[in-house]
Design an enzyme around this catalytic site. Structure first.
Site, PDB file in Angstrom:
ATOM      1  N   GLY A  51     -20.378 -10.800  26.774  1.00 35.72           N
ATOM      2  CA  GLY A  51     -19.890 -10.329  28.074  1.00 35.72           C
ATOM      3  C   GLY A  51     -21.015  -9.986  29.030  1.00 35.72           C
ATOM      4  N   ALA A  52     -21.952  -9.172  28.553  1.00 30.34           N
ATOM      5  CA  ALA A  52     -23.050  -8.736  29.413  1.00 30.34           C
ATOM      6  C   ALA A  52     -24.110  -8.050  28.563  1.00 30.34           C
ATOM      7  CB  ALA A  52     -22.544  -7.767  30.474  1.00 30.34           C
ATOM      8  N   MET A  53     -25.252  -7.750  29.192  1.00 31.82           N
ATOM      9  CA  MET A  53     -26.364  -7.180  28.433  1.00 31.82           C
ATOM     10  C   MET A  53     -27.084  -6.123  29.262  1.00 31.82           C
ATOM     11  SD  MET A  53     -28.037  -7.167  25.675  1.00 31.82           S
ATOM     12  CE  MET A  53     -29.346  -5.962  25.499  1.00 31.82           C
ATOM     13  N   GLU A  54     -27.374  -5.019  28.584  1.00 31.79           N
ATOM     14  CA  GLU A  54     -27.854  -3.810  29.258  1.00 31.79           C
ATOM     15  C   GLU A  54     -29.366  -3.737  29.456  1.00 31.79           C
ATOM     16  OE1 GLU A  54     -26.494  -3.890  26.087  1.00 31.79           O
ATOM     17  OE2 GLU A  54     -27.576  -2.542  24.744  1.00 31.79           O
ATOM     18  N   ASN A  55     -30.085  -4.861  29.544  1.00 24.89           N
ATOM     19  CA  ASN A  55     -31.541  -4.841  29.721  1.00 24.89           C
ATOM     20  C   ASN A  55     -31.954  -3.769  30.738  1.00 24.89           C
ATOM     21  OD1 ASN A  55     -31.531  -7.449  28.305  1.00 24.89           O
ATOM     22  ND2 ASN A  55     -30.595  -8.137  30.208  1.00 24.89           N
ATOM     23  N   HIS A  89     -19.879   0.017  31.196  1.00 25.45           N
ATOM     24  CA  HIS A  89     -20.436  -0.021  29.841  1.00 25.45           C
ATOM     25  C   HIS A  89     -21.949  -0.300  29.889  1.00 25.45           C
ATOM     26  CE1 HIS A  89     -20.246  -0.953  25.450  1.00 25.45           C
ATOM     27  NE2 HIS A  89     -21.262  -1.749  25.765  1.00 25.45           N
ATOM     28  N   GLU A  90     -22.333  -1.353  30.592  1.00 27.17           N
ATOM     29  CA  GLU A  90     -23.752  -1.710  30.638  1.00 27.17           C
ATOM     30  C   GLU A  90     -24.564  -0.610  31.317  1.00 27.17           C
ATOM     31  OE1 GLU A  90     -24.278  -4.038  28.681  1.00 27.17           O
ATOM     32  OE2 GLU A  90     -22.236  -4.823  28.678  1.00 27.17           O
ATOM     33  N   HIS A 119     -25.139   2.344  29.059  1.00 27.86           N
ATOM     34  CA  HIS A 119     -26.164   2.076  28.042  1.00 27.86           C
ATOM     35  C   HIS A 119     -27.539   2.590  28.478  1.00 27.86           C
ATOM     36  CE1 HIS A 119     -24.611  -0.036  24.595  1.00 27.86           C
ATOM     37  NE2 HIS A 119     -24.170  -1.085  25.234  1.00 27.86           N
ATOM     38  N   GLU A 151     -23.401   1.326  20.461  1.00 24.19           N
ATOM     39  CA  GLU A 151     -22.203   0.619  20.915  1.00 24.19           C
ATOM     40  C   GLU A 151     -20.939   1.470  20.809  1.00 24.19           C
ATOM     41  OE1 GLU A 151     -22.514  -1.686  22.736  1.00 24.19           O
ATOM     42  OE2 GLU A 151     -24.423  -2.618  22.244  1.00 24.19           O
TER      43      GLU A 151
HETATM   44  N1  0A1 Z   1     -25.344  -5.105  23.914  1.00 18.20           N
HETATM   45  C1  0A1 Z   1     -24.416  -5.827  24.735  1.00 18.20           C
HETATM   46  C2  0A1 Z   1     -23.750  -6.993  24.148  1.00 18.20           C
HETATM   47  C3  0A1 Z   1     -24.551  -8.101  23.592  1.00 18.20           C
HETATM   48  C4  0A1 Z   1     -24.808  -8.137  22.257  1.00 18.20           C
HETATM   49  C5  0A1 Z   1     -25.445  -9.185  21.667  1.00 18.20           C
HETATM   50  C6  0A1 Z   1     -25.841 -10.192  22.455  1.00 18.20           C
HETATM   51  O1  0A1 Z   1     -26.445 -11.250  21.860  1.00 18.20           O
HETATM   52  C7  0A1 Z   1     -26.385 -11.326  20.472  1.00 18.20           C
HETATM   53  C8  0A1 Z   1     -25.603 -10.182  23.814  1.00 18.20           C
HETATM   54  C9  0A1 Z   1     -24.970  -9.116  24.383  1.00 18.20           C
HETATM   55  C10 0A1 Z   1     -23.292  -4.902  25.100  1.00 18.20           C
HETATM   56  O2  0A1 Z   1     -22.849  -4.128  24.269  1.00 18.20           O
HETATM   57  O3  0A1 Z   1     -22.809  -4.991  26.207  1.00 18.20           O
HETATM   58 ZN    ZN Z   2     -22.693  -2.305  24.514  1.00 17.75          ZN
END
Ligand code: 0A1
Ligand code: ZN
Length: 853
Positions: free
Chosen positions: A257-261, A293-294, A297, A316
Site C-alpha cells: 500500500g505505502a511505505m513510511e520512509n 498510518h504512514e 510511523h 505495525e
Molecule cells: N511498512 C509499510 C508496508 C510495507 C511493508 C513491506 C514492504 O515491502 C516488503 C513495503 C511496504 C507499512 O506498514 O505501511
Molecule cells: Zn505500517
C-alpha cells in the site's frame, strides 16, 4: 553477487552487529540500466558486540571498487554479501557499485516505474542498492547526493531536508539516525501539490504530494488527510513532526500500500490519488487511513524502530492501532470497529486457523517479506487494544509517554514495550505476553446461571493446536460485558472481565430479575465466542443492545444461523432476522452507514470457515446459492420500504467524501442492490446514467452486471475511463468479482488477454487474479479451472515479482477445508508451483508451508 540461499532464521540467534555506523554518505549517478552508487561509510567497533566479523549485505550488485581508509581492497564475496578484514579502530569504508533499475521487476531496491526512479527498502531492499549492514538495529545519519539527466529527471528527492539543488543534482540530509529500510530516493518528471503545516511548537513544515503530470488534480484529499493526521498525533499522542519538509510520492508500480520512509513516504498511487469522479467513498476512507498510518510511523516505527524483523508487530500493530483510533475519531467509532472486525474475520482468522498460522511475534522465518501478514498487522493491533482495555485509557496514555521518552532513537523489542507498561502500571504482564507468542484464535465459551439474585457468567477458553504449537496455555482475555433488563435498559454498564484461567466464573449481585448479558462488547478480544442462545434472545439484542457493535453482531449471528440452517439442513430463512432487520432499517435515529452494515451478511468464505469448524465439509456451490437466496428474501421482505430507503438516502449538492454523505450513499447503494433483484436493473440504469461520482457509478454498474444487463454499461465505462489506470483496475476487478461461479475462470482468463492487462503492475495483476481468488464460489468451482488459472499466472509472475506472487499463494491456504476432490485439485496446483525450477525463496516458503498443512 548472488542472493543468499534459503535458510531459516531464528529469533533466539539474534546478536548485535560488530560495528556502529557513525555516518553514511551516498551519491547516486542515476541511469536507467547502469546506475552507479558510491557509498562512504564511517564504521566504529561496537563495544557491546563480541562478534567482530565485518559482513555487509549485498545482492544483485556489481562491485566496481572498494576502499578502506582510502586504500583499495578486494573483499571476499560470500553468499548474500561480502566480508573484509578491517582495522580494530574506526575506519571509512568506500564502495562503488553498479545496479540496473530498469531490469528490477521485483520492485525491491531501486527500480523504475513509468520512467520514474523509486526505491522500496523494507524489509531487505537496501542490500540491492549498495553493500551495507542491512538490519534494522543499525541506525545511522544519511547524507545523499542524487545526480541525473536534468531533462528527463528534473525532480530528485530523498529523506530528510533538502540541502541544495541545481542543474542535474540535488542533495539531502536526514539528521535522524535511521535503519537502512527507511532509506528512500525518488527521481523523475514529477509535479507537486504543496501546502504547509505549522507544528504546535511553531515550526513551519513544507508539505508536498508528488505525482506524474496529469495526476495533480487528485492530491487535495490526501493533503487534507495528512494535515489532519499531523494535528491528531499532536493532540492525542503529543507527537510532533521533526523535519522541515514532508514529501509523499505516488508510484504506479508498488507491491504494497505505502511505505513510511523518513520524510519521504512512497505510496502505491491507488492509496493516495483520489477525485470524486474516479475514487469511491471506500477509496477515500482507505486513503485517509493509509496516509495517517504512514505518517504515524514517524514516531512508531521510525523514531522508535524494531531491533530485528521478529519485532515487526512492535511498529505495525501499534501503528495500525493508532490509525484505527484516528479513523474512529474522524468518522464513526462503531462503524470503524465493525469494518475492522469484518476484515479481521475475513483475513486474519483463516490465516490463524490454517497452515500459515504464526505468532504475532514469530520465532523463525525464511523470507521476512512473507510476514507482512494480517496476524502481524491486524492481530498485532488487537493485542494493543486489549492491553489498553486491561490497563485503562489513562494508564495507556501514561505508558505511551514513557515509551516515547525511554526509547526515542532506539531499535526495540516486544520486551521493551511490555516493560514500559509494567513499569508505568505496576502490573505483571507475563501471562498477557502470551498473545505475542501463542498463535491461533482462542474460543471463549459462555454459560449463564441465575438464582433469583445473583447472575453468573461461566467463561472458559480453549485454543486448537496450530503449526509447531500443540500445547496451548490460557491467555488473558478481556471480555467486555454489559447487562440489560427485559425493557432493554442497561442495568450493568460495560465492564471488562479478565478471563485468565481455562475456566472462570464472574458473578453480578443484586439482580432481582434475570438480566440479559451482552458479551464481548466492542469485540474486546480477537476470539471466537460460543454462546448457546436462541433466536429470540438474538432478536432482542438486535433491537435493544446499547453497545452498537454487539447490536450489529446480534444481527450478524442471526444471518449466519439462518444461512447455516439453509446450507446444512435446507431450512427456510429465519423470519426473526428479517423482521428485526426491517425495523432497524427504517430507524432514522441510526447512522445510515451503520444501517448499511446491518444489511450485510457473512461472506461465503467466512461461512465455509464456520462450516469447517463445525466439523462439516463446506460446499461452495451450496453456500453461494443460500447467500443469494437470503439476499432475494431480503429484497422481497423489504420490498415496500426499499424505494423510500433509496430515495431518502440520495445526497444533494456538491460531492463530499466525509462520513455523513458517504454513509448515506452506502445505504442507498445497499438498497439499490436489493431493489435490482426486484426491478431487473431499472433503478440501476437510471443511477448509472446520472451518476456524477465513482461511488454511484460503480454501484450501478455492479447492480447491472448482477442483473445480467452489464454489457453496454461495461463498454461505456471502458470508453470513458480507459486512460485512467486506477479506474481501469476497478473495471477489471468488477467483472471478476461479479462473474457467475461457472464463468469466473473464463472471465478472468479473457481479461488477461485484454490489451490493458499488464502482469508486471501489481495493482492490475491483483485486480484480476487476486479478485478471482476472492470470488469464493468461482474460485472453488468444482471444475478446478480457477485453481489452474491462478497457478499458471503465479508461475509466470514468480520470476518477475516474487513478493507479490508469494502473497497471492495464500489464496490456497484454506484448501484443507474442502472435499477430497477439491483438495486433490488444489494439491496438484500447489505441487506444480513447488516443483518449478528456480522458484523464488518467497514463493517456495509459502507453498511449502501451505502444503505442510
Ligand atoms: N511498512 C509499510 C508496508 C510495507 C511493508 C513491506 C514492504 O515491502 C516488503 C513495503 C511496504 C507499512 O506498514 O505501511
Ligand atoms: Zn505500517
Amino acid at each position: 553477487m548472488k542472493d543468499a540461499a534459503p535458510q531459516t532464521i531464528y529469533l533466539k540467534d539474534y546478536s548485535t552487529f560488530g560495528y556502529i555506523v557513525e555516518h553514511v554518505d551516498l551519491t547516486f549517478k542515476l541511469h536507467p540500466t547502469a546506475t552507479r552508487v558510491l557509498s562512504k561509510i564511517r564504521f566504529a567497533p561496537n563495544p557491546d558486540a563480541t562478534d567482530r566479523r565485518f559482513f555487509l549485505h549485498g545482492e544483485q550488485l556489481k562491485l566496481i571498487s572498494a576502499k578502506i581508509d582510502g586504500k583499495a581492497v578486494a573483499p571476499e564475496m560470500v553468499d548474500g554479501g561480502l566480508q573484509a578484514d578491517v582495522p580494530d579502530t574506526a575506519f571509512i569504508w568506500e564502495a562503488e557499485v553498479e545496479i540496473n533499475p530498469a531490469a528490477n521487476t521485483a520492485l525491491e531496491g531501486l527500480y523504475m516505474s513509468n520512467g520514474m526512479y523509486c526505491t522500496q527498502c523494507e524489509a531487505e531492499g537496501f542490500r540491492k542498492i549498495t553493500f551495507y549492514p542491512d538490519r534494522p538495529d543499525v541506525m545511522a545519519v544519511f547524507d545523499v547526493r542524487v545526480e541525473a539527466d536534468a531533462n528527463n529527471t528534473p525532480v530528485m528527492l530523498s529523506n530528510g531536508n533538502g540541502v541544495s539543488k541545481g542543474d542535474g543534482f540535488a542533495t539531502w540530509s536526514d539528521p535522524w539516525p535511521k535503519p537502512a529500510y527507511l532509506f528512500a530516493l525518488v527521481a523523475g518528471n514529477l509535479i507537486a501539490h504543496t501546502d504547509q503545516f505549522t507544528t504546535k511548537s511553531g515550526t513551519a513544515v513544507d508539505l508536498a504530494i508528488w505525482v506524474r503530470p496529469g495526476d495533480e488534480g487528485k492530491c487535495a484529499f490526501g493533503m487534507e488527510a495528512l494535515k489532519k493526521s499531523m494535528t491528531w498525533d499532536e493532540e492525542v499522542y503529543g507527537r510532533e513532526y521533526d523535519l522541515d519538509e514532508f514529501n509523499i510520492v505516488a508510484v504506479d508500480d508498488f507491491n504494497m500500500g505505502a511505505m513510511e520512509n523518513k520524510g519521504l513516504n512512497i505510496f502505491n498511487s491507488s492509496c493516495v490519488l483520489a477525485s470524486p469522479e474516479t475514487a469511491t467513498d471506500g477509496n477515500f476512507e482507505r486513503i485517509e487511513a493509509i496516509i495517517a498510518h504512514e505518517y504515524f510511523h514517524n514516531w512508531t516505527g521510525n523514531r522508535i524502530t524494531c531491533r530485528d524483523w521478529f519485532q515487526l508487530c512492535l511498529k505495525e500493530g501499534l501503528t495500525v492501532f493508532r490509525d484505527a483510533q484516528f479513523t474512529a475519531d474522524m468518522r464513526s467509532e462503531p462503524v470503524k470497529r465493525i469494518d475492522d472486525v469484518i476484515a479481521l474475520r475475513a483475513r486474519q482468522f483463516p490465516e490463524d486457523q490454517g497452515p500459515l498460522s504464526h505468532a504475532v511475534r514469530p520465532e523463525s522465518f525464511q523470507e521476512i517479506n512473507n510476514f507482512y501478514t494480517a496476524t502481524i498487522y491486524e492481530k498485532g493491533a488487537e493485542v494493543i487494544g486489549m492491553l489498553k482495555t486491561l490497563v485503562g485509557d489513562a494508564a495507556y496514555a501514561k505508558a505511551l509517554d514513557l515509551y516515547f521518552e525511554r526509547h526515542d532513537g532506539q531499535a526495540c523489542t516486544i520486551e521493551d514495550w511490555i516493560k514500559v507498561f509494567e513499569d508505568s502500571t505496576g502490573r505483571d504482564l507475563t501471562q498477557f505476553k502470551l498473545w505475542y507468542s501463542q498463535s491461533g484464535t482462542p474460543e471463549v465459551t459462555v454459560r449463564e446461571e441465575y438464582n433469583g439474585e445473583t447472575f453468573t457468567l461461566h467463561l472458559s477458553q480453549k485454543s486448537a493446536p496450530t503449526p509447531g504449537q500443540d500445547e496451548k496455555h490460557p491467555q488473558v482475555i478481556p471480555v467486555a460485558v454489559g447487562l440489560l433488563n427485559t425493557d432493554g435498559e442497561e442495568v450493568q454498564p460495560t465492564m471488562a472481565l479478565e478471563l485468565s484461567k481455562a475456566e472462570q466464573s464472574f458473578s453480578f449481585e443484586g439482580h432481582t430479575t434475570r438480566p440479559i448479558p451482552s458479551v464481548l462488547r466492542g469485540f474486546s478480544a480477537p476470539v471466537i465466542l460460543k454462546q448457546d442462545i436462541d433466536n429470540a434472545r438474538r432478536a432482542f439484542l438486535l433491537a435493544h443492545d446499547t453497545d452498537p457493535f454487539n447490536r450489529w453482531e446480534a444481527g450478524r449471528d442471526l444471518a449466519r444461523d439462518s444461512l447455516l440452517g439453509t446450507i446444512l439442513e435446507g431450512a427456510p430463512h429465519n423470519t426473526a432476522y428479517l423482521d428485526g432487520l426491517k425495523a432497524l432499517l427504517c430507524d432514522e435515529t441510526l447512522d445510515p452507514a451503520y444501517r448499511a452494515l446491518m444489511l450485510g451478511q457473512p461472506s461465503q468464505s467466512e461461512l465455509a470457515g464456520i462450516i469447517h469448524k463445525m466439523g462439516h465439509i463446506p460446499d461452495p456451490a451450496a453456500i453461494h446459492t443460500a447467500s443469494e437466496a437470503l439476499r432475494d428474501a431480503k429484497a422481497r421482505a423489504f420490498a415496500d420500504m426499499l424505494p423510500d430507503l433509496y430515495a431518502k438516502n440520495q445526497v444533494e449538492g456538491p460531492f463530499s467524501p466525509e462520513a455523513g454523505p458517504a454513509g448515506k450513499r452506502s445505504l442507498a447503494n445497499a438498497a439499490l442492490a436489493l431493489v435490482t433483484r426486484l426491478d431487473g436493473g431499472a433503478t440501476a440504469s437510471q443511477q448509472y446514467a446520472h451518476a456524477d461520482n465513482m461511488t454511484l457509478q460503480l454501484a450501478a454498474l455492479s447492480a447491472l452486471i448482477d442483473a445480467g444487463k452489464g454489457a453496454s454499461a461495461l463498454q461505456a465505462f471502458y470508453d470513458q475511463w480507459q486512460s485512467d489506470r486506477l479506474v481501469m483496475d476497478k473495471w477489471f476487478s468488477l467483472q471478476v468479482m461479479h462473474a457467475k461461479p461457472e464463468d469466473s475462470a473464463t472471465v478472468a482468463r479473457t481479461l488477461t488477454q485484454h490489451a490493458d492487462f499488464e502482469m508486471k503492475n501489481p495493482n492490475r495483476f491483483r485486480s484480476v487474479m487476486g479478485v478471482l481468488a476472492m470470488n469464493h464460489a468461482g474460485f472453488h468451482h468444482q471444475s478446478g479451472a480457477a485453481y489452474a488459472l491462478l497457478a499458471d499466472w503465479l508461475i509466470k509472475l514468480d520470476p518477475i515479482n516474487p513478493q507479490t506472487t508469494a502473497r497471492m499463494c495464500s489464496a490456497f491456504q484454506t484448501w484443507k477445508r474442502y472435499d477430497a476432490h477439491r483438495q486433490s485439485l488444489i494439491k496438484e496446483q500447489l505441487e506444480r508451483i513447488a516443483t518449478q525450477s528456480n522458484l523464488s525463496r518467497d514463493t517456495s516458503e509459502m507453498v511449502g508451508r501451505i502444503l505442510d498443512a
